[in-house]
Design an enzyme around this catalytic site. Structure first.
Site, short mmCIF file in Angstrom:
data_model
loop_
_atom_site.label_atom_id
_atom_site.label_comp_id
_atom_site.label_asym_id
_atom_site.label_seq_id
_atom_site.Cartn_x
_atom_site.Cartn_y
_atom_site.Cartn_z
N ASP A 65 0.85 -1.19 0.00
CA ASP A 65 0.00 0.00 0.00
C ASP A 65 0.89 1.24 0.00
O ASP A 65 2.11 1.14 0.14
CB ASP A 65 -0.94 0.01 1.22
CG ASP A 65 -0.20 -0.27 2.51
OD1 ASP A 65 1.01 0.04 2.58
OD2 ASP A 65 -0.82 -0.78 3.45
N ASP A 67 1.47 5.04 1.72
CA ASP A 67 1.09 5.96 2.81
C ASP A 67 1.58 7.35 2.47
O ASP A 67 2.64 7.53 1.87
CB ASP A 67 1.71 5.49 4.13
CG ASP A 67 1.07 4.19 4.60
OD1 ASP A 67 -0.16 4.06 4.48
OD2 ASP A 67 1.81 3.29 5.05
N ASP A 144 11.41 3.47 12.06
CA ASP A 144 12.21 2.37 12.63
C ASP A 144 13.54 2.11 11.92
O ASP A 144 14.60 2.16 12.55
CB ASP A 144 11.38 1.07 12.73
CG ASP A 144 10.55 0.76 11.49
OD1 ASP A 144 10.75 1.43 10.45
OD2 ASP A 144 9.73 -0.18 11.54
P1 ATP Z 1 4.78 -3.18 4.68
O1 ATP Z 1 3.52 -2.36 4.73
O2 ATP Z 1 5.24 -3.53 3.32
O3 ATP Z 1 4.74 -4.36 5.61
P2 ATP Z 1 5.92 -0.83 5.84
O4 ATP Z 1 7.34 -0.37 5.95
O5 ATP Z 1 5.01 0.05 5.03
O6 ATP Z 1 5.97 -2.29 5.27
P3 ATP Z 1 4.07 -0.51 7.98
O7 ATP Z 1 3.84 -1.38 9.16
O8 ATP Z 1 2.99 -0.35 6.98
O9 ATP Z 1 5.39 -1.04 7.30
O10 ATP Z 1 4.50 0.92 8.55
C1 ATP Z 1 4.63 2.06 7.70
C2 ATP Z 1 5.83 2.88 8.13
O11 ATP Z 1 5.64 3.37 9.46
C3 ATP Z 1 7.17 2.12 8.16
O12 ATP Z 1 7.78 2.09 6.90
C4 ATP Z 1 7.96 2.90 9.18
O13 ATP Z 1 8.50 4.06 8.59
C5 ATP Z 1 6.89 3.35 10.17
N1 ATP Z 1 6.73 2.41 11.30
C6 ATP Z 1 5.89 1.35 11.39
N2 ATP Z 1 6.01 0.73 12.57
C7 ATP Z 1 6.94 1.41 13.27
C8 ATP Z 1 7.49 1.27 14.57
N3 ATP Z 1 7.12 0.29 15.38
N4 ATP Z 1 8.44 2.18 14.95
C9 ATP Z 1 8.81 3.20 14.13
N5 ATP Z 1 8.33 3.35 12.91
C10 ATP Z 1 7.40 2.50 12.47
MG MG Z 2 2.88 -0.28 4.72
#
Ligand code: ATP
Ligand code: MG
Length: 425
Positions: A65, A67, A144
């Site tokens: 997705d 964001d 993160d």
């Molecule tokens: P995917 O959606 O493909 O699993 P993602 O990187 O987009 O990977 P998400 O869980 O959707 O992961 O989170 C979106 C963003 O928010 C991450 O890329 C990161 O920048 C931030 N994020 C998510 N969880 C945390 C956390 N626990 N601590 C700090 N930042 C976070």
């Molecule tokens: Mg994501």
């Protein structure tokens, strides 16, 4: 070289990678997300694509997705879009809804609160941390991993990198933003996410991450159970449960993650089959995952308790599943199905021609139980003939599934932390 290192409003260095120097094209970003980015920009706000979407596009992968992050407050975002709803009790996010149930999530830039700003109750820290608005630079630093901290700026199609993520993407290594010991203490779920991203992307884990996980592993038991459950389901969605839980075992994280879990080789071998059994677009359901996690213990219990009847097997399955499902607040419907799968496994493993076989074959979960039995057989190399023989019976009755089990649903809510169950579960 058009890449520039410049100073932003915060007077700190940032790397700006111009459109000519990176591979992200607007064609790869979905139409609705583009509409949102453009409208924010036209109204004078900063509008960035953030997180996994930028990372995955740069890696040539298809993002799950997209964001959006902006300097507009949630209320300002709402004022711009008729189809916008503010969600989240604690952190206000703007959800902009489009046709076909498509939602674009827009978050206002946030920052890490200063120590003296934190509430006294440490349970509140995680949520409080999510709630303080900040600058783009602060927003990058609260994220993160460096590869998750990149921004794609719709204004000039450049990538803004405050955290060294471009270099780490290039070097294929996972690095925490800041000191891993501090960041894992702040939010222990990041330890699990580190192992997940490393497995999903095939990136090398920085040594400092391994050391920090080793030292901070027990903290994960303090994290909100619902968040752990969600991250665990992510492992199965991305079919990396076996390597991640193996890593978690070798770094001492596993027993704190799944209270009392021993991480037997038999379980890892089975999880490898579960990871590999689905096509790219399909994920297995939570009951099968639960049954797979508990199968080794169930089989051991069958032996040590000399289980002979289906009723005894059912009770054993229940005993094993109850503490885990209670802790992770897994619905009784899912628990019930997992229990039926384990009991079905017991029936199938006893061989053909038992009393009640016909009734069992009509059971709604019999086909899924056979799937569990088949995966176990593949993993262990045992009972292959019996699996084939059962398959024949099921096929002759037209009972082989044509539809895969439903994928687990993604939950957005982040409930408060709960203590892990004591003893074995
Ligand atoms: P995917 O959606 O493909 O699993 P993602 O990187 O987009 O990977 P998400 O869980 O959707 O992961 O989170 C979106 C963003 O928010 C991450 O890329 C990161 O920048 C931030 N994020 C998510 N969880 C945390 C956390 N626990 N601590 C700090 N930042 C976070
Ligand atoms: Mg994501």
């Amino acid at each position: 070289m058009m890449t520039t290192t410049e100073k932003d409003g915060d007077r700190s260095r940032r790397l700006v990678v111009s459109r000519a120097e990176h591979s992200i094209s607007r064609k790869q970003i979905d139409e609705n997300t583009l509409k949102v980015l453009y409208r924010l920009r036209r109204n004078g706000y900063l509008a960035y694509l953030v997180g996994g979407g930028v990372r995955d596009l740069l890696l040539g992968r298809i993002p799950k997705d997209f964001d959006v992050a902006t300097d507009a407050t949630p209320e300002q975002v709402k004022a711009l879009f008729r189809n916008c709803y503010l969600v989240g009790r604690r952190f206000r996010l703007a959800h902009i809804r489009f046709a076909g149930n498509h939602v674009v999530e827009v978050a206002t830039f946030r920052r890490q609160p200063r120590l003296e700003e934190l509430p006294r109750d440490s349970d509140e820290h995680f949520f409080f941390t999510e709630n303080v608005f900040g600058s783009p630079r602060e927003d990058a630093f609260r994220r993160d991993f460096t590869i998750n901290g990149l921004f794609y700026n719709i204004d000039d199609f450049s990538i803004i990198d405050y955290v060294g993520g471009m270099q780490d993407l290039h070097d294929r290594r996972l690095r925490v933003i800041g000191d891993p010991l501090v960041r894992f203490t702040e939010d222990p779920v990041r330890m699990l996410r580190a192992l997940e991203f490393s497995a999903r992307l095939g990136f090398r884990l920085d040594d400092s991450i391994r050391e920090a996980i080793y030292l901070r592993a027990p903290l994960i038991a303090e994290a909100a159970a619902a968040r752990i459950r969600e991250e665990l389901m992510e492992l199965f969605r991305h079919r990396v449960a076996a390597p991640v839980l193996r890593d978690a075992q070798s770094l001492g994280l596993l027993p704190h993650l799944l209270g009392g879990f021993e991480g037997e080789a038999e379980t890892f071998d089975l999880l490898e089959q579960v990871d590999g059994c689905c096509s790219n677009s399909i994920t297995v359901g939570e009951p099968l995952i639960l049954a797979a996690l508990f199968l080794a213990r169930f089989r051991r219990g069958l032996q040590t308790q000399a289980v002979e009847t289906v009723g005894e097997a059912l009770r054993l399955a229940n005993q094993l599943l109850m503490p885990h499902c209670g802790y992770f607040r897994i619905s009784s419907a899912v628990r019930h199905q997992a229990r039926e799968l384990l009991t079905g496994f017991f029936r199938l493993s006893r061989g053909r021609g038992r009393r009640g076989e016909k009734r069992f074959l009509d059971h709604p979960f019999a086909v899924s139980a056979l799937e569990l039995f088949r995966l176990w057989s593949e993993a262990s190399g045992l009972e292959r003939e019996l699996v084939a023989s059962w398959k024949e019976v099921f096929t002759s009755r037209g009972a082989v599934p044509d539809k895969p089990p439903r994928p687990p649903r993604r939950r957005r809510r982040r409930p408060r932390g709960r203590k892990p169950p004591s003893g074995k579960s």
